[in-house]
Design a protein around this motif. Structure first.
Motif, PDB file in Angstrom:
ATOM      1  N   THR A 378       0.795  -1.268   0.111  1.00 27.72           N
ATOM      2  CA  THR A 378      -0.042  -0.051  -0.150  1.00 27.72           C
ATOM      3  C   THR A 378       0.945   1.352  -0.078  1.00 27.72           C
ATOM      4  N   GLU A 379       0.202   2.440  -0.286  1.00 25.05           N
ATOM      5  CA  GLU A 379       1.011   3.859  -0.204  1.00 25.05           C
ATOM      6  C   GLU A 379       1.611   3.890   1.115  1.00 25.05           C
ATOM      7  N   HIS A 380       0.768   3.622   2.000  1.00 26.49           N
ATOM      8  CA  HIS A 380       1.330   4.144   3.514  1.00 26.49           C
ATOM      9  C   HIS A 380       2.615   3.201   3.940  1.00 26.49           C
ATOM     10  N   VAL A 381       2.337   1.836   3.281  1.00 29.31           N
ATOM     11  CA  VAL A 381       3.455   1.058   3.773  1.00 29.31           C
ATOM     12  C   VAL A 381       4.785   1.455   2.900  1.00 29.31           C
ATOM     13  N   VAL A 382       4.642   1.691   1.668  1.00 28.48           N
ATOM     14  CA  VAL A 382       5.807   1.903   0.988  1.00 28.48           C
ATOM     15  C   VAL A 382       6.605   3.205   1.187  1.00 28.48           C
ATOM     16  N   ASP A 383       5.513   4.470   1.735  1.00 29.21           N
ATOM     17  CA  ASP A 383       6.110   5.530   1.893  1.00 29.21           C
ATOM     18  C   ASP A 383       7.006   5.366   3.111  1.00 29.21           C
ATOM     19  N   GLU A 384       6.564   4.653   4.228  1.00 32.93           N
ATOM     20  CA  GLU A 384       7.299   4.435   5.548  1.00 32.93           C
ATOM     21  C   GLU A 384       8.570   3.627   5.230  1.00 32.93           C
ATOM     22  N   LEU A 385       8.494   2.571   4.588  1.00 32.31           N
ATOM     23  CA  LEU A 385       9.551   1.922   4.007  1.00 32.31           C
ATOM     24  C   LEU A 385      10.595   2.657   3.422  1.00 32.31           C
ATOM     25  N   GLU A 386      10.049   3.779   2.242  1.00 35.50           N
ATOM     26  CA  GLU A 386      11.284   4.331   1.685  1.00 35.50           C
ATOM     27  C   GLU A 386      11.861   5.584   2.715  1.00 35.50           C
ATOM     28  N   ARG A 387      11.044   5.840   3.753  1.00 33.06           N
ATOM     29  CA  ARG A 387      11.831   6.797   4.639  1.00 33.06           C
ATOM     30  C   ARG A 387      12.625   5.946   5.338  1.00 33.06           C
TER      31      ARG A 387
END
Length: 523
Positions: A378-387
């Motif tokens: 999901t977008e939330h997962v991938v955003d946090e993973l990117e950070r």
């Protein structure tokens, strides 16, 4: 002699508000403490996440201190300094943003007690400055001896990501990829962080995250009949559009017959076909174009078996050129083999939820840039993973340059112990400020203990006793419990640069706030 009547002199506008003296200090200190409290519970491997919702309904879920403070709608000028501290910490070393923010809040809180005891703010500022210098000494003394090898770097990366959302992939697996990426671009002069790109794409499991020896960007083939893959490919990077050339001066041409019209159309078609012929004659397999490509040119390129991408961003085009060794061309005139780059493979794959496809240009062993392609469901997962991955890259680079120190609160215990020992030899009231600084630093391991569910007072006592007896003493989180042990043996280490930056930036922010005794605000 007639007496003069003194009329009041108004310097500020009627809408201005002014707060002076202790009232101004109390307001600024309260603002700083409030911001620190907002991120305190995110500290450590058992830290909690925050959900931030803006006025448009956009949701951000994270426990990254810099992101939380950036997303918060903070108006108070003193509190804004806390945001700047976190931003500076993130830009400088990539991690420790929450540590820095919490430390600022604690320094302000301890300073408030000193002000209540009638210490002058200047004395507190001088004492904090000396304490920061002593803290730097303590950090240097904690640097782990020996070379910073792959195992230590992976431990640094894993410690940075532990507690952050990484989906169905472990922090250890991601740490291995991060260290490989840094090693890939490292030279004798160090590792260039700009040569590592973190690209995040939703639509796949987190375990699909991979290290690409090359560059990845979003785009689509300009023609549906182009092949999705090219092996052992010659690559051209073009900075100009492939359309019918337009004159600099507006002009009209009179066509008096069908033959003249046909001749004009054929000339136009020949020009467009000529672009494709020039590229094909130079054995170009892949074209990366910064500008637009005419549909008819795209058709000719497809007929020639050339993969082509249009309207590629300047940064992506630069990365492709760096990876493949291609020249960035302003024209196709005089195109030669020396202008082309080489890629082992160029692939175009569906991105999942995203509109554009994922283009991977893999340069092989000669690649001067790598990409960490982060995937998430999901977008939330991938955003946090990117950070998390971006921070891990920064801390690994910092660890290579500055060395590593024990994590899990061990370095903070060493700092506070060193400060208390040194404070006894400091004359005057500045001694009280140094001791207050030590108390503020102690709040960091105490917060770690609270966030792991342990008793903070008992844990702090155990940490001090173990540090005085056995040496290194940190809070080792195991499942739902926490024990006191050697963090280095447990693989919990941080770059020394992160600790240095946190102490320096927090001290600067706290002392800046304490120096303010007059706040003037205009509507």
């Amino acid at each position: 002699m007639a007496s003069r009547t003194h009329q009041p002199l108004y310097v500020l506008s009627e809408d201005s508000e002014r707060t002076r003296g202790r009232a101004a200090q109390d307001s600024n200190v309260a603002a700083g403490k409030a911001v620190a409290e907002a991120v305190r519970t995110t500290l450590g491997p058992r830290g909690m996440d925050k959900m931030l919702v803006d006025s448009s309904g956009t949701v951000v879920i994270t426990n990254d201190g810099a992101t939380i403070l950036e997303e918060m709608d903070i108006d108070h000028p003193a509190a804004q300094m806390m945001v700047e501290v976190a931003e500076t910490q993130a830009e400088a070393v990539g991690d420790g943003t929450t540590t820095a923010a919490v430390l600022v809040g604690e320094l302000l809180s301890r300073a408030e007690d000193l002000l209540d005891d009638e210490l002058h703010p200047t004395v507190v500022v001088e004492g904090y400055a000396e304490a920061a210098r002593l803290a730097a000494e303590a950090i240097d003394e904690q640097v782990v001896d020996g070379d910073v090898d792959t195992a230590l770097l992976e431990a640094v990366a894993e410690s940075s990501m532990t507690g952050k959302g990484t989906g169905d992939v472990t922090a250890r697996d991601l740490a291995s990829l991060v260290v490989q990426a840094v090693d890939r671009v490292a030279t004798d002069d160090g590792a260039d962080g700009d040569a590592i790109t973190v690209q995040a794409r939703s639509g796949a499991a987190s375990s699909a995250t991979e290290l690409v020896d090359g560059v990845v960007f979003d785009d689509e083939l300009v023609h549906d009949s182009m092949p999705p893959t090219a092996e052992d490919a010659s690559v051209a990077v073009l900075e100009t559009k492939l359309e019918v050339r337009q004159g600099d001066v507006d002009a009209e041409y009179a066509i008096g017959s069908v033959d003249e019209l046909t001749a004009a159309l054929e000339a136009e078609e020949a020009e467009l076909r000529g672009y494709a012929d020039t590229l094909s004659a130079a054995d170009v397999d892949v074209l990366v174009c910064r500008k637009a490509i005419d549909d008819r040119v795209a058709g000719h390129l497809a007929d020639a078996g050339i993969l082509a991408f249009e309207s590629v961003s300047a940064s992506d085009a630069a990365d492709v050129a760096r990876v493949t060794g291609a020249s960035r061309l302003g024209t196709l005139d005089g195109l030669s083999a020396d202008d082309l780059g080489h890629a082992e493979t160029v692939t175009v794959e569906p991105a999942g939820d995203d509109d554009d496809d994922i283009v991977s240009v893999r340069g092989g062993d000669d690649s001067e840039a790598v990409t960490l392609l982060v995937r998430g469901s999901t977008e939330h997962v991938v955003d946090e993973l990117e950070r998390a991955v971006s921070d891990a890259v920064d801390v690994v680079i910092a660890a290579r340059e500055s060395g590593v120190v024990p994590g899990a609160g061990a370095t903070e215990i060493a700092i506070s112990t060193h400060l208390r020992a040194a404070a006894a030899s400091v004359e005057g009231r500045a001694q009280l400020a140094i001791e207050a600084f030590a108390d503020a630093v102690d709040a960091l391991p105490r917060t770690l203990a609270e966030n792991t569910g342990a008793d903070p007072i008992d844990t702090l006592v155990d940490l001090r006793a173990t540090h005085d007896g056995e040496g290194r003493a940190g809070i080792i989180a195991e499942g739902r419990t926490a024990t006191v042990g050697d963090p280095v043996a447990a693989g919990i280490v941080d770059p020394a640069a992160v600790k240095h930056e946190a102490v320096e930036s927090a001290t600067e922010a706290a002392t800046m706030v304490l120096r303010i005794d007059d706040v003037i605000s205009a509507e």
